[in-house]
Design a protein around this motif. Sequence first.
Motif, short mmCIF file in Angstrom:
data_model
loop_
_atom_site.label_atom_id
_atom_site.label_comp_id
_atom_site.label_asym_id
_atom_site.label_seq_id
_atom_site.Cartn_x
_atom_site.Cartn_y
_atom_site.Cartn_z
N ASN A 113 0.84 -1.18 0.00
CA ASN A 113 0.00 0.00 0.00
C ASN A 113 0.89 1.23 0.00
O ASN A 113 1.66 1.45 0.93
N TYR A 115 -0.15 4.25 0.21
CA TYR A 115 -0.68 5.26 1.14
C TYR A 115 -0.62 4.73 2.56
O TYR A 115 -1.64 4.60 3.24
N ASN A 116 0.57 4.40 2.99
CA ASN A 116 0.67 3.75 4.29
C ASN A 116 0.87 4.76 5.43
O ASN A 116 1.87 4.73 6.13
N TYR A 117 -0.07 5.67 5.55
CA TYR A 117 0.05 6.68 6.60
C TYR A 117 -1.33 7.23 6.92
O TYR A 117 -2.28 7.00 6.18
N GLY A 118 -1.41 7.94 8.02
CA GLY A 118 -2.70 8.51 8.40
C GLY A 118 -2.98 9.78 7.63
O GLY A 118 -2.16 10.25 6.86
N PHE A 119 -4.15 10.35 7.89
CA PHE A 119 -4.56 11.51 7.10
C PHE A 119 -4.24 12.84 7.76
O PHE A 119 -4.13 13.86 7.11
N LEU A 120 -4.09 12.81 9.08
CA LEU A 120 -4.08 14.08 9.80
C LEU A 120 -2.84 14.92 9.53
O LEU A 120 -2.92 16.12 9.39
N TRP A 121 -1.70 14.28 9.44
CA TRP A 121 -0.47 15.05 9.28
C TRP A 121 0.02 15.04 7.85
O TRP A 121 1.18 15.35 7.58
N LYS C 101 -0.99 17.69 20.03
CA LYS C 101 -0.72 17.29 18.68
C LYS C 101 0.66 16.64 18.54
O LYS C 101 0.82 15.58 17.95
N TYR C 105 1.81 12.79 17.91
CA TYR C 105 2.69 12.53 16.77
C TYR C 105 3.86 11.64 17.20
O TYR C 105 4.18 10.65 16.54
N SER C 169 -0.42 1.76 8.91
CA SER C 169 -1.27 2.95 8.82
C SER C 169 -2.41 2.88 9.84
O SER C 169 -2.98 3.91 10.21
N ASP C 172 -1.55 5.01 12.71
CA ASP C 172 -1.81 6.42 12.41
C ASP C 172 -3.28 6.74 12.56
O ASP C 172 -3.66 7.72 13.19
N VAL C 173 -4.09 5.88 11.94
CA VAL C 173 -5.53 6.15 11.91
C VAL C 173 -6.08 6.21 13.32
O VAL C 173 -6.79 7.15 13.69
N ASP C 176 -4.65 9.25 15.30
CA ASP C 176 -5.24 10.51 14.82
C ASP C 176 -6.64 10.68 15.40
O ASP C 176 -7.01 11.75 15.85
N PHE C 179 -6.44 11.51 18.93
CA PHE C 179 -6.05 12.91 19.12
C PHE C 179 -7.29 13.79 19.11
O PHE C 179 -7.49 14.62 19.99
N VAL C 180 -8.14 13.57 18.10
CA VAL C 180 -9.35 14.38 18.01
C VAL C 180 -10.24 14.15 19.23
O VAL C 180 -10.75 15.09 19.83
N VAL C 227 -11.69 5.93 8.75
CA VAL C 227 -10.76 7.05 8.96
C VAL C 227 -11.43 8.38 9.29
O VAL C 227 -10.74 9.32 9.66
N PHE C 229 -13.27 11.32 11.31
CA PHE C 229 -13.19 11.71 12.72
C PHE C 229 -14.57 11.90 13.32
O PHE C 229 -15.53 12.26 12.64
#
Lengths: 205, 157, 337
Positions: A113, A115-121, C101, C105, C169, C172-173, C176, C179-180, C227, C229
């Motif tokens: 994949n 896009y192997n990361y989150g969306f926020l940053w 934040k 991170y 990921s 991350d998801v 994130d 965080f919210v 994903v 929020f």
Amino acid sequence: MALIGVNPNRMEVLRLRKRLTLCQRGHRLLKQKQDELMRILYRLIDEARHLREEVEKELTKAFRLFLLAESTLGENLIKNVISFLQVETHIEEQEKRLLNLRVPELSVEIEGNIYNYGFLWTNSDLDNALSLFSEVIPELVKLCEIERKLLIVADEAEKTRRRVNALEYILIPDIEETMKRIVMKLEEIERASRVRLMKVKEIVG
Amino acid sequence: MGELAIAILGACLAVTLAGIGSAIGVGLAGQASAGVMSEDPEKFGRLLILVGLPGTQGIYGFVAGFLTLMRLGLIGAGDKVVLTFPQAWQVFFACIPVALAGLVSAIHQGKVCAAGVEMTAKQPADSGKAMVMGIFVELYAVLGFVITFLLLFSIQF
Amino acid sequence: MIRLKSTIRNPQSTFVEDKRYAYATAYIRVLENKLLSDQIMSQLLEAEDEESLFRILQGGEYGVGSVEALEEKCREELIGVISLVKQLSLEMPLTQLLTMKYDFYNFKVLLKAKYFSKDVELHLFDCGNLDVKEIKYAVTEGKMRALPEGFADAVRKAETEFEKTEELSAIDVVLDREFVNTFYRVSSEYGKRFFIEYLELFADLSNIKIFFRVHNQGKDRNFLERVLFDHGSLDKKAFFKPVEEFASGLHTDFSHLVRESLDYWKTDGTSAGFERLADEYLFQFLKSTKHIVFGPEVLFAYLMIKENELKSIRTIVSGKINGVPVDMIRERIPLPS
């Protein structure tokens, strides 16, 4: 122009004549091969140029987006996205025959994949840059393949051209010249013997 | 002597309430200007007046208290006045305008001045305008003080 | 090129003044004065060459001579402004809101590094509320008890999700989202309307950004649901539609942003336009703090706007130097005013 060191006799002329026809046939064949190689060469050059232009255009776009993503998101974030990418690119090489040449054929496979990361940053520029990169990699590999082929074909064309030239401008003229000399020599000998014969007749007569 | 105590209570209120108000007001404006000056020390001159403005109420209160004591004869050369019960209350109430007006106006003036300090931080040229805003609040403290003053001198002993 | 046409709704939040922040507010007002104006930004955008770029920056905070020096300066400024607002903050919840934040991170990076098959260099932000060493210790040793409330829980959730999906990921998801959620929880406890409204707006705009990006990435509805929020004002169901239907069905204060950027999205296939408009909208909301005489909101807004300024400077300078077309750069620079 060098003469081929041979004995001037009829046998030799016959032998040379055979050799000449062989050379001429070879020359014709090599000429045809050269033409074919040139045709392929031009086609490859054309392809390579087109592909290169395309790849460069896409890469510029991808790099621009990536640069924008990097500067808006910051170095830290980009480094973290890049170091955690779980994408693997496999490139395989196979050999193929083109005329009598061995040329490589590359196939590429991208796994994982991108896009192997989150969306926020992250932002859409990063998405687009990475997707462009993953699209451009197969094209880049293809370009590499074509350019490699191009080198091999060009090399072969050069060799063939040298052979054709050698036949056309050295070997064939040399043989022809030698034959002519031998024939002339033979005629000379004939004339000499005739003169000698006449002289003998005169003395005897 | 209970009468005197009532009158003194009035004087005390005038001084303390107005003083409290001024302290709060000056405190606010002072904090704000300290914030500005920690980043931009050159603004000291412009900010000084804004910080000082809310301090005037305390002075009015102090003066009112002082006048009361004088009128009562507790200080100064005059004889001690012997108060009747109504007179004591009259003195007490005379002190109230400066006390309350001082208290409330000083706090609000402090806010206005602190806002003015922030405004000066953004637009140094407008410090004059900020001061005018502060002076408007000052007006009501002055009115309170004037009434206290008039009342104190109109009470007949 | 689209610019914001209408301005933001008037801040519904009624600011309650907080006199304890008189010093901080005044301090920030001075700093706000030093922010680069839009005029300088557009001068930078129009600069002819590298030399004139640095000439424009000369004399200000960013008066340095080279790109590397500027990068370094921006890093320092970020650390500096965060430690400043941390100092000026008088309450724990506010400090958390300001720095949360970065903590989240750091957690993300450390957790991902823990589960990643290869050794990677860690790039952390040493400016959160929690000490980086503590976080590192907690994550690598798995000792979450020392962490403040909420973080341990979030980390545990991320770990379970990762074990389920085996995708980095996922960490991350989850983080994130946490965080919210944590921001919402802390701001609700803190009780200032401004922060709750900010979060609501932030969640909504982020969700729309995500919506566009998920479409571009070609992911499905389930992924989108995972994903998005919480705590936004828009119902999540509104997002499970094709893009155009979504845009036309939107009736909020910021629906015009979506509609305006739709054409751009269709032709260029990127939602960068919307991202800029959304950021500008958010900044306009933050700018409502200029009406506050004393209050912690000023600190928060300043931090956000300063972060954006650092981002913009970096983008303009490195974009210009590397020959990125001006329009492309301009499309990525949200101007707060």
